[in-house]
Design a protein around this motif. Structure first.
Motif, PDB file in Angstrom:
ATOM      1  N   ARG A 120      -9.520  -6.266  20.383  1.00 42.10           N
ATOM      2  CA  ARG A 120      -9.740  -7.633  21.036  1.00 42.10           C
ATOM      3  C   ARG A 120      -8.335  -8.403  21.003  1.00 42.10           C
ATOM      4  O   ARG A 120      -8.257  -8.763  21.959  1.00 42.10           O
ATOM      5  CB  ARG A 120     -10.705  -7.943  19.716  1.00 42.10           C
ATOM      6  CG  ARG A 120     -12.662  -7.673  19.826  1.00 42.10           C
ATOM      7  CD  ARG A 120     -12.879  -7.921  18.934  1.00 42.10           C
ATOM      8  NE  ARG A 120     -12.114  -8.904  17.945  1.00 42.10           N
ATOM      9  CZ  ARG A 120     -13.007  -9.733  16.992  1.00 42.10           C
ATOM     10  NH1 ARG A 120     -14.375  -8.968  16.894  1.00 42.10           N
ATOM     11  NH2 ARG A 120     -12.191 -10.678  16.301  1.00 42.10           N
ATOM     12  N   SER A 121      -7.649  -8.097  20.728  1.00 42.88           N
ATOM     13  CA  SER A 121      -6.827  -9.488  20.036  1.00 42.88           C
ATOM     14  C   SER A 121      -6.006  -8.989  21.836  1.00 42.88           C
ATOM     15  O   SER A 121      -5.496  -9.861  22.218  1.00 42.88           O
ATOM     16  CB  SER A 121      -6.094  -9.499  19.126  1.00 42.88           C
ATOM     17  OG  SER A 121      -4.868  -8.290  18.752  1.00 42.88           O
ATOM     18  N   GLU A 143      -8.757  -1.668  12.171  1.00 41.56           N
ATOM     19  CA  GLU A 143      -7.246  -2.080  13.256  1.00 41.56           C
ATOM     20  C   GLU A 143      -6.905  -2.126  14.908  1.00 41.56           C
ATOM     21  O   GLU A 143      -7.014  -3.361  15.109  1.00 41.56           O
ATOM     22  CB  GLU A 143      -6.167  -1.788  12.321  1.00 41.56           C
ATOM     23  CG  GLU A 143      -5.748  -2.217  10.831  1.00 41.56           C
ATOM     24  CD  GLU A 143      -7.366  -1.030   9.884  1.00 41.56           C
ATOM     25  OE1 GLU A 143      -6.760   0.403   9.676  1.00 41.56           O
ATOM     26  OE2 GLU A 143      -7.981  -1.734   9.216  1.00 41.56           O
ATOM     27  N   GLN A 144      -8.123  -1.112  14.885  1.00 41.68           N
ATOM     28  CA  GLN A 144      -7.551  -0.567  16.647  1.00 41.68           C
ATOM     29  C   GLN A 144      -8.287  -1.163  17.058  1.00 41.68           C
ATOM     30  O   GLN A 144      -8.337  -1.655  18.097  1.00 41.68           O
ATOM     31  CB  GLN A 144      -7.894   0.969  16.559  1.00 41.68           C
ATOM     32  CG  GLN A 144      -6.559   1.599  16.321  1.00 41.68           C
ATOM     33  CD  GLN A 144      -7.468   3.148  15.924  1.00 41.68           C
ATOM     34  OE1 GLN A 144      -8.279   3.696  15.519  1.00 41.68           O
ATOM     35  NE2 GLN A 144      -6.353   4.201  16.317  1.00 41.68           N
ATOM     36  N   ILE A 145      -9.697  -1.980  16.333  1.00 43.97           N
ATOM     37  CA  ILE A 145     -10.298  -2.304  16.834  1.00 43.97           C
ATOM     38  C   ILE A 145     -10.065  -3.759  16.935  1.00 43.97           C
ATOM     39  O   ILE A 145      -9.926  -4.979  18.622  1.00 43.97           O
ATOM     40  CB  ILE A 145     -12.198  -2.495  15.924  1.00 43.97           C
ATOM     41  CG1 ILE A 145     -13.159  -1.702  16.210  1.00 43.97           C
ATOM     42  CG2 ILE A 145     -12.915  -3.856  16.882  1.00 43.97           C
ATOM     43  CD1 ILE A 145     -13.874  -1.316  15.217  1.00 43.97           C
ATOM     44  N   ASP A 146      -9.620  -4.606  16.247  1.00 42.03           N
ATOM     45  CA  ASP A 146      -8.310  -5.756  16.467  1.00 42.03           C
ATOM     46  C   ASP A 146      -7.779  -5.677  17.309  1.00 42.03           C
ATOM     47  O   ASP A 146      -7.432  -6.839  17.422  1.00 42.03           O
ATOM     48  CB  ASP A 146      -8.058  -6.050  14.671  1.00 42.03           C
ATOM     49  CG  ASP A 146      -7.928  -7.685  14.466  1.00 42.03           C
ATOM     50  OD1 ASP A 146      -7.005  -7.594  13.691  1.00 42.03           O
ATOM     51  OD2 ASP A 146      -9.119  -8.045  14.346  1.00 42.03           O
ATOM     52  N   THR A 178     -10.429   2.917  14.162  1.00 44.46           N
ATOM     53  CA  THR A 178     -10.629   1.856  12.449  1.00 44.46           C
ATOM     54  C   THR A 178     -10.465   0.662  13.227  1.00 44.46           C
ATOM     55  O   THR A 178     -10.318  -0.108  13.542  1.00 44.46           O
ATOM     56  CB  THR A 178      -9.457   2.071  12.026  1.00 44.46           C
ATOM     57  OG1 THR A 178      -7.990   1.659  13.072  1.00 44.46           O
ATOM     58  CG2 THR A 178      -8.986   3.910  11.512  1.00 44.46           C
ATOM     59  N   THR A 198       2.267  -2.200  23.891  1.00 47.48           N
ATOM     60  CA  THR A 198       2.858  -0.484  22.510  1.00 47.48           C
ATOM     61  C   THR A 198       2.182  -0.129  22.598  1.00 47.48           C
ATOM     62  O   THR A 198       0.944  -0.003  22.483  1.00 47.48           O
ATOM     63  CB  THR A 198       2.836  -1.593  21.133  1.00 47.48           C
ATOM     64  OG1 THR A 198       1.275  -2.048  20.808  1.00 47.48           O
ATOM     65  CG2 THR A 198       3.796  -3.136  21.500  1.00 47.48           C
ATOM     66  N   ARG A 240      -6.924   3.955  24.301  1.00 54.82           N
ATOM     67  CA  ARG A 240      -7.292   5.248  24.574  1.00 54.82           C
ATOM     68  C   ARG A 240      -8.530   5.831  23.797  1.00 54.82           C
ATOM     69  O   ARG A 240      -9.836   5.781  24.010  1.00 54.82           O
ATOM     70  CB  ARG A 240      -6.388   6.078  24.208  1.00 54.82           C
ATOM     71  CG  ARG A 240      -5.716   5.667  25.458  1.00 54.82           C
ATOM     72  CD  ARG A 240      -4.737   7.049  25.016  1.00 54.82           C
ATOM     73  NE  ARG A 240      -3.261   6.609  25.918  1.00 54.82           N
ATOM     74  CZ  ARG A 240      -3.769   7.247  27.687  1.00 54.82           C
ATOM     75  NH1 ARG A 240      -4.671   7.357  27.999  1.00 54.82           N
ATOM     76  NH2 ARG A 240      -2.829   6.563  28.529  1.00 54.82           N
ATOM     77  N   ARG A 241      -8.844   5.433  22.247  1.00 54.16           N
ATOM     78  CA  ARG A 241     -10.294   4.770  21.003  1.00 54.16           C
ATOM     79  C   ARG A 241     -11.046   4.504  21.565  1.00 54.16           C
ATOM     80  O   ARG A 241     -11.969   4.932  21.902  1.00 54.16           O
ATOM     81  CB  ARG A 241      -9.708   4.867  19.749  1.00 54.16           C
ATOM     82  CG  ARG A 241      -8.201   5.742  19.236  1.00 54.16           C
ATOM     83  CD  ARG A 241      -8.433   6.482  17.818  1.00 54.16           C
ATOM     84  NE  ARG A 241      -7.324   7.883  17.688  1.00 54.16           N
ATOM     85  CZ  ARG A 241      -7.410   8.014  16.594  1.00 54.16           C
ATOM     86  NH1 ARG A 241      -8.030   7.751  15.341  1.00 54.16           N
ATOM     87  NH2 ARG A 241      -5.927   9.042  16.615  1.00 54.16           N
TER      88      ARG A 241
END
Lengths: 157, 908
Positions: A10-11, A4-7, A2, A110, A118-119
Motif C-alpha cells: 500500500r505505501s 507488514e507486506q500488505i502495508d 503478512t 527494495t 510478488r506475494r
C-alpha cells in the motif's frame, strides 16, 4: 501475505508520483513480453492506463479485507475471462507489472518491497485463475463418470 | 470454520499446461504424475480431469486400493458392459483370446463415451496399486488410443514395469510433482484462511510442512480445531504449538510402518536428537539403509560447513516417532548419542548444548558445569527457553552465583520478571558469600579472585537492575539494587559497569542530563563498558536533541557489541538499533528511520521476538505519524501493543496507546481515539522518557472529539514541562502540535526558536521556522516551511503549511495563488491516508464559476478564440476577456493552456 507486506504494497503504491504513467509503462512492457496480449485490449491506451491504475489502486486498498478483496477479484476475473484472458496471460502480466513498478519506484523498489509485491500479485492471480476455472467448469454439461462405490456427482452440476 | 470450503488449488499452472499439451498431442497416450505422498497428485489429477471436461471430454475414473487389489479386474469392471465379466468365468487375461474379448467389450463401451472433442480421459489414481489383470487391459486401451490416461504414482515404491514403460517408451509424459515453494505456501494459506497471516505463523507452518500440501492442510485443520491458530484482534497467528492431527499420525505411522526395522531404527535418533552427522549414522546403520530412506523421501542430507548432516525430511515425522518410543528406549538412544559425541571430543560449538540436553532428557541430571556451559551457549544462540531449562537444572544441582546469573537472565528474556528477581536476589547473596565478603575486607582478598568475583557480582547486579526497571517497573528498587553492591567493589572497571546500569535507568527514566553527567564519571573503558554505556548515552542524546551524536553513538555501539561475542548480563545487540531508529526520528531523518525500522521489525517478527516488534513498532509509528501516514501508524502501534501484551512488557503499553489515540484522532475516528486515550493511564507506569509524549495521544483525542482549546492547553503544558526536563525534540513536537491546533501564542514560537537552536534536528528547525512564519503571517517563509516539510517527508505538515500559505494569499487578495495553493495542499493531503486535521479543513473552499463563466470557459477550453466566443454569445471581445481573466483566477491557472484540465478537475 503478512500485515507488514500488505502495508509495504500500500505505501509503495501510494508513493508513486504518477500511477497512470506506471500503467502506460506496464502495457508497453506487457506487449513486448507477450504480443498476443495486444488482441485482448481494444480500447484507447490512455483510457486503459487510467482504468488499470484505478483498478490496481482499489485492489491494493482492498487486500487487507479478504471478503471485499476476493469478491472484487472474482468480478474482475469474469470480465477478463470474457475478454479472452487465460491463465497463461497472468504470468506475463505479473512480469510486466513487476518491471513497471521497479522502473517507477526506483530506489524505492527494495528487496522487501519486491517480495511483498510478488506475494500480492501471486495471490491476486491465483484467486482470479481459480474464479475463471470455475467459469469453465460451470459451462460444461457432461457429468463426471466414476467407478462403482464413488460418489455420483451428476446431480451436483 | 473460517476456512474456504474446498482446500484451494494453487501454484500448479505449469503442470496443468503440460497436461493440456499432452492431451492435445496425438502421439501421447497418458500423463503420469509422480510424487511423494501428500504432494497433491490426486488433486492435480482431478483438476486435469476438470480441464478435460471443460474441453468437452468425458471423464472416467479407476481407483486402485486395497479392496480391489486382491480381486482381478474388479477395478475396471465399470469400463466393461454389464455382465461381460461374468461371462468370462475363470478366464485368465494372459490368454490372448480372453484378452481380445475383454478389449472388444471395453472398446464398445468406450466408443459411446467418445465425444467430438476426443476419447474419454481415464483417471488412474495410485495406478501402481492396480492388479495385474486390470493393468494389462488398461495398457492395451492406452496403446489403442481408446482412452487418454491420467495416472498418479507415488515415488519411493517401485511401480510395475508396465507403468514405467509408458514414459520410458515415450508413450506418455512423466511429470515429477514437487512440494510447493514458499510463495506457493504463502498464497495457499492466505486463500484457505481467507486473510493475512502474521509472519511467525507463516514461518512455523512453512517449517513444519516444507511445502507438502497434505501436511499443510492437516496442520492447519488440526491447529484450527485445537484453537491454536486464531484470528482475534489480529491477523491469523499461533497461540500454541502447531502439533499434528490424529490423521497425520496415522499417515506417518503407515509410512514408517512399511519400513524395515533397521531403517526405522535409523530414524529414531534423528527424531530424538535432531540432525546428526552422516558419518556417524552410516557407522551405526549402514549406507544402504540411509540411501533407502533418502530415496523414500524420509531423510535429507545436506552439507553444513565441513560435514554432511542428515535430518528428517518432515519434522512432523519426528513427533510421531518420538511418541512411539518407550521411555527406556528413548533413554538409551539419547545416552548413546551423548556418549558418542563426547567420545569424539565434543569440540563443535553446539556440542555442549546437545550433550547436556540429551543427558538431561535421558536421566533428568547432568554435570552442572556442562549444563552451565551449555546454557550460556544456548543463550548466546538466542534459545532462551533451552538456556533457562539447562540453567535451572544446573542451579538445582549446584547453586552458584554464576548459575543464578544465567538462569536469572534467561528468565528475564522470557519475561518471567518476578521469578527472575527471586533468582537474581539469591544470586547476589551467593556471590557475596562466595567471596567471603562477610569475613574479609576488600583489600585483603587476592587480586585475581577479587577481579573475577567483582565482575560476577557486577553482572548479577546489572541484570537485576535491568529486570527491576524494564520488567517489574520498580524504578526506585532498580537504582537501589546496584548501590548495595557498589560500595563493596574493588575494581574501577566493575564500578564503571555499575555506573552504566544506573545511567540506563536514569536515561530511560527521563533524566537525560543526569545520565550523561553520570556517564562522564567513567574513565577506564574496556570494550564491554563502552558497549554498555552506549545504550544510555545514545538514549540521553536523542532525548536532548543531539541527534547526530545519538545516531553515531548507537551505530558504533552496535558494531562493538557484535565484536564482543558471547557475553552475559548484556541486552541484545538490537537495542542499539532501537536507539538509532529513535534518534533518526527525532532528527527528522524519516525515510532512514522507516527503512531501518522496517528491516528490523520484520526480523524481530520472523525470529519471534515480541520485545523487538514492540520497540520497532513504536518508533515506526512515531515516524509514520510525523510523515502523515496515520493509518499505517495505527497498524504499527497496534502491532506494538499486541507484542507488548504478548511479551508481558507492560511499560510499553502507555506509549502504544498514546500513538493509537493520536493516529485515530488524526483520522477523525473520535470514538476509537478516546477509547485508546483512556487506556494510556489505565495500566502499568510507562517509562519516564516517554512521559511527556503521552500528552500527544490525550490531546489529539480531545481535538477529534471537538474540544480543541483543551487539546491546545494540554499540549502547551506538556511541551513546557518537557522543555524544562530537557526532552527537547519532544517539547518541539508538543508545542508545534499546539500551534497546528490554533495556538497563536508568541511564547510558543519563541520556545520553538530556542529549541531549534538547542538541537541539531532539522525537523525541529523547520517546525520553528513554520511557527515564526505562521504567527508573522509571512507568506514566503510559510511557503519555504512547506517545502522543507515536504523535503523531509513530513507530508501532512507540508499539506497544512501549504493550506496556511493559501489562506495568507487569500487575505492579500491574491485569489489565483490561493486557489493554486489550495489545490496543491489537497494533492499533498491526498497522500496522507485519510488524515483530517484542523489545519487541513481550512484548505479547499471552491469558488464556483457562474453559469456565464462556465459557458465561456467551456468554449475557450474547446479551442475557440475570444473573437468567436464573443460573436456566438453576443458579447464584446473585451467582456469575454474580462470573464476569462476572472475564470483563470478562480481556477488558479495562468492562462488558457491549463483550462481543459482545470475544468475536468473541477467536476464534482
Amino acid at each position: 501475505m503478512t500485515p507488514e507486506q500488505i502495508d509495504l504494497v500500500r505505501s509503495s503504491y501510494a508513493s508513486l508520483d504518477d500511477a497512470r504513467a506506471m500503467a502506460s509503462d506496464f502495457y508497453r512492457r506487457l506487449y513486448s513480453i507477450d504480443e498476443s496480449a495486444r488482441n485482448l485490449f481494444s480500447q484507447d491506451p490512455a483510457v486503459m492506463a487510467e482504468k488499470f491504475a484505478a483498478e490496481l489502486s482499489a485492489i491494493v486498498q482492498a487486500i487487507i479485507s479478504y471478503d471485499v478483496f476476493s469478491v472484487r477479484l472474482r468480478h474482475l476475473a469474469v470480465r477478463h475471462h470474457a475478454a479472452g484472458v487465460r491463465p497463461r496471460h497472468y504470468r506475463s502480466v505479473g512480469g510486466a507489472l513487476m518491471q513497471a513498478l521497479a522502473a517507477q519506484l526506483g530506489s524505492g523498489w527494495t528487496p522487501a518491497v519486491e517480495s511483498a509485491w510478488r506475494r500480492a500479485y501471486n495471490l491476486v492471480a491465483e484467486i482470479m485463475i481459480a474464479a475463471s476455472a470455475d467459469l469453465d467448469l460451470r459451462s460444461t454439461a457432461s457429468p463426471l463418470l466414476r467407478s462403482e462405490g464413488a460418489k455420483d456427482t451428476a446431480e451436483e452440476s | 470454520m473460517a476456512v474456504a470450503t474446498r482446500w484451494p488449488f494453487v501454484g500448479r499452472h505449469d503442470e496443468l499446461d503440460a497436461f493440456a499439451a499432452a492431451l492435445a498431442d496425438e502421439g501421447c497416450e497418458a500423463f503420469c504424475i509422480y510424487g511423494a505422498p501428500g504432494v497433491g497428485k490426486t488433486r492435480l489429477a482431478d483438476e486435469c480431469a476438470a480441464r478435460a471436461e471443460s474441453a468437452g471430454r468425458r471423464v472416467l475414473r479407476v481407483t486402485a486400493d486395497r479392496s480391489t487389489e486382491a480381486v482381478p479386474l474388479v477395478a475396471i469392471a465399470h469400463l466393461l458392459p454389464a455382465g461381460s465379466l461374468a461371462e468370462l468365468g475363470e478366464g485368465d487375461v494372459k490368454d490372448a483370446v480372453v484378452r481380445a474379448r475383454l478389449l472388444h467389450a471395453a472398446l464398445g463401451l468406450l466408443s459411446e463415451h467418445t465425444a467430438a472433442a476426443g476419447v474419454p480421459v481415464l483417471v488412474l489414481d495410485d495406478v501402481h496399486r492396480l492388479d495385474a489383470s486390470s493393468l494389462t487391459i488398461v495398457d492395451h486401451l492406452l496403446a489403442l488410443g481408446a482412452v487418454f490416461g491420467v495416472a498418479t504414482i507415488v515415488t519411493g515404491e517401485l511401480p510395475p514395469e508396465t507403468v514405467t514403460r509408458w514414459w520410458r517408451d515415450e508413450r506418455a509424459v512423466r511429470l515429477e510433482l514437487t512440494e510447493l515453494d514458499q510463495l506457493g505456501v504463502d498464497t495457499l494459506l492466505h486463500v484457505a484462511l481467507e486473510g493475512p497471516l502474521e509472519a511467525s505463523a507463516s514461518a512455523e507452518l512453512w517449517d513444519a510442512s516444507h511445502g507438502n500440501p497434505l501436511a499443510l492442510r492437516e496442520l492447519v485443520l488440526g491447529a484450527l480445531s485445537r484453537k491454536t491458530l486464531v484470528r482475534q484482534d489480529r491477523p491469523w497467528h499461533l497461540i500454541g504449538p502447531i502439533g499434528a492431527t490424529a490423521r497425520m499420525h496415522e499417515l506417518v505411522r503407515a509410512r514408517i510402518g512399511a519400513l524395515t526395522d533397521t531403517a526405522r531404527a535409523a530414524l529414531e535418533p534423528l527424531a530424538l536428537c535432531g540432525p546428526l552427522g552422516l558419518n556417524e549414522l552410516e557407522a551405526g546403520f549402514g549406507l544402504a539403509t540411509l540411501e533407502e530412506l533418502e530415496r523414500d523421501g524420509l531423510i535429507s542430507v545436506q552439507a553444513d560447513r565441513r560435514r554432511e548432516v542428515v535430518r528428517l525430511a518432515h519434522p512432523m515425522h519426528g513427533e510421531v516417532l518420538k511418541e512411539g518410543l518407550s521411555v527406556l528406549r528413548s533413554r538409551s538412544i539419547l545416552l548413546a548419542q551423548a556418549n558418542a559425541v563426547e567420545a569424539r571430543g565434543g569440540r563443535r560449538r553446539e556440542d555442549p548444548i546437545r550433550i547436556a540436553t540429551w543427558r538431561l532428557a535421558a536421566t533428568g541430571r547432568a554435570n552442572p558445569e556442562l549444563l552451565l556451559r551449555a546454557a550460556r551457549l544456548a543463550r548466546f544462540g538466542g534459545d532462551h527457553r533451552r538456556a533457562a531449562s539447562l540453567a535451572r537444572a544446573a542451579m538445582a544441582g549446584q547453586p552458584t552465583a554464576t548459575a543464578g546469573l544465567v538462569l536469572g537472565e534467561s528468565l528475564y528474556d522470557l519475561s518471567s520478571f518476578e521469578e527472575a528477581e527471586q533468582v537474581l536476589a539469591k544470586a547476589v547473596e551467593l556471590g557475596m558469600g562466595e567471596l567471603g565478603m562477610g569475613e574479609l575486607a576488600a583489600g585483603e582478598r587476592a587480586a585475581g579472585e577479587r577481579a573475577a568475583g567483582d565482575d560476577e557480582l557486577v553482572r548479577i547486579s546489572t541484570v537485576r537492575r535491568r529486570n527491576l526497571f524494564w520488567g517489574c517497573r520498580l524504578d526506585e528498587e532498580a537504582i537501589a539494587a546496584g548501590r548495595t553492591v557498589s560500595s563493596r567493589l574493588a575494581s574501577a572497571a566493575a564500578r564503571d559497569e555499575l555506573i552504566t546500569g544506573e545511567a540506563e535507568v536514569l536515561a530511560f527514566g527521563g533524566y537525560p542530563m543526569e545520565a550523561l553527567a553520570l556517564l562522564g564519571r567513567i574513565d577506564a573503558s574496556p570494550p564491554r563498558v563502552d558497549v554498555l554505556s552506549a545504550i544510555p548515552r545514545a538514549a540521553a542524546l536523542a532525548t536532548i536533541g543531539r541527534t547526530a551524536e545519538a545516531v553515531t553513538t548507537s551505530q558504533r555501539g552496535f558494531q562493538e557489541h557484535l565484536a564482543l561475542g558471547d557475553e552475559l548480563a548484556i541486552a541484545p545487540a538490537g537495542t542499539h538499533i532501537v536507539n538509532q531508529a529513535w534518534a533518526l526520528v527525532e532528527a527528522g531523518r524519516l525515510a532512514e528511520a522507516d527503512e531501518l525500522g522496517r528491516t528490523w521489525l520484520d526480523r524481530a517478527a520472523r525470529e519471534r521476538r515480541p520485545l523487538g516488534v514492540a520497540w520497532f513498532g513504536i518508533h515506526l509509528a512515531r515516524c509514520a505519524i510525523t510523515q502523515g501516514r496515520p493509518s499505517t501508524a495505527r497498524q504499527l502501534a497496534d502491532r506494538a501493543r499486541a507484542a507488548a501484551e504478548a511479551g508481558g512488557y507492560d511499560g510499553l503499553k502507555p506509549i502504544a496507546y498514546s500513538l493509537l489515540a493520536m493516529a485515530c484522532g488524526i483520522l477523525g475516528d473520535a470514538a476509537a481515539s478516546a477509547s485508546h486515550a483512556l487506556k494510556i493511564d489505565a495500566g502499568a507506569r510507562g517509562f519516564g522518557f516517554f512521559d511527556a509524549e503521552l500528552a500527544l495521544g490525550r490531546a489529539w483525542a480531545m481535538a477529534a472529539a471537538g474540544d480543541v482549546p483543551a487539546a491546545r492547553a494540554v499540549l502547551v503544558a506538556a511541551g513546557t514541562g518537557a522543555e524544562q526536563a530537557d526532552h527537547l525534540p519532544v517539547a518541539a513536537w508538543l508545542l508545534h502540535d499546539a500551534l497546528r491546533l490554533g495556538a497563536d501564542d508568541d511564547d510558543v514560537a519563541a520556545s520553538l526558536e530556542a529549541l531549534a537552536a538547542a538541537t541539531d534536528s532539522t525537523l525541529v528547525a523547520v517546525r520553528a521556522g513554520h511557527a515564526a512564519a505562521l504567527l508573522g503571517d509571512d507568506a514566503e517563509r510559510l511557503s519555504e516551511a512547506a517545502d522543507q516539510f515536504e523535503a523531509a517527508g513530513a507530508i501532512l505538515l507540508a499539506a497544512e503549511a501549504t493550506a496556511a500559505t493559501a489562506d495568507s494569499a487569500r487575505r492579500r487578495q491574491d485569489q489565483r495563488r490561493a486557489t493554486a495553493l489550495d489545490i496543491r495542499s489537497r494533492e499533498l493531503a491526498a497522500r496522507c491516508e485519510g488524515a483530517i486535521t484542523p489545519g487541513l479543513r481550512k484548505a479547499y473552499r471552491p469558488t464556483p464559476l457562474t453559469t456565464r463563466e462556465r459557458e465561456i470557459a467551456r468554449l475557450a477550453a474547446a479551442g475557440h478564440p475570444s473573437r468567436e466566443i464573443a460573436a456566438s454569445l453576443f458579447l464584446s471581445v473585451r467582456t469575454v476577456d474580462n470573464h476569462l481573466r476572472r475564470i483563470y483566477e478562480k481556477l488558479g491557472i495562468p492562462g488558457r493552456a491549463g483550462l481543459a484540465d482545470a475544468l475536468n478537475a473541477d467536476q464534482p
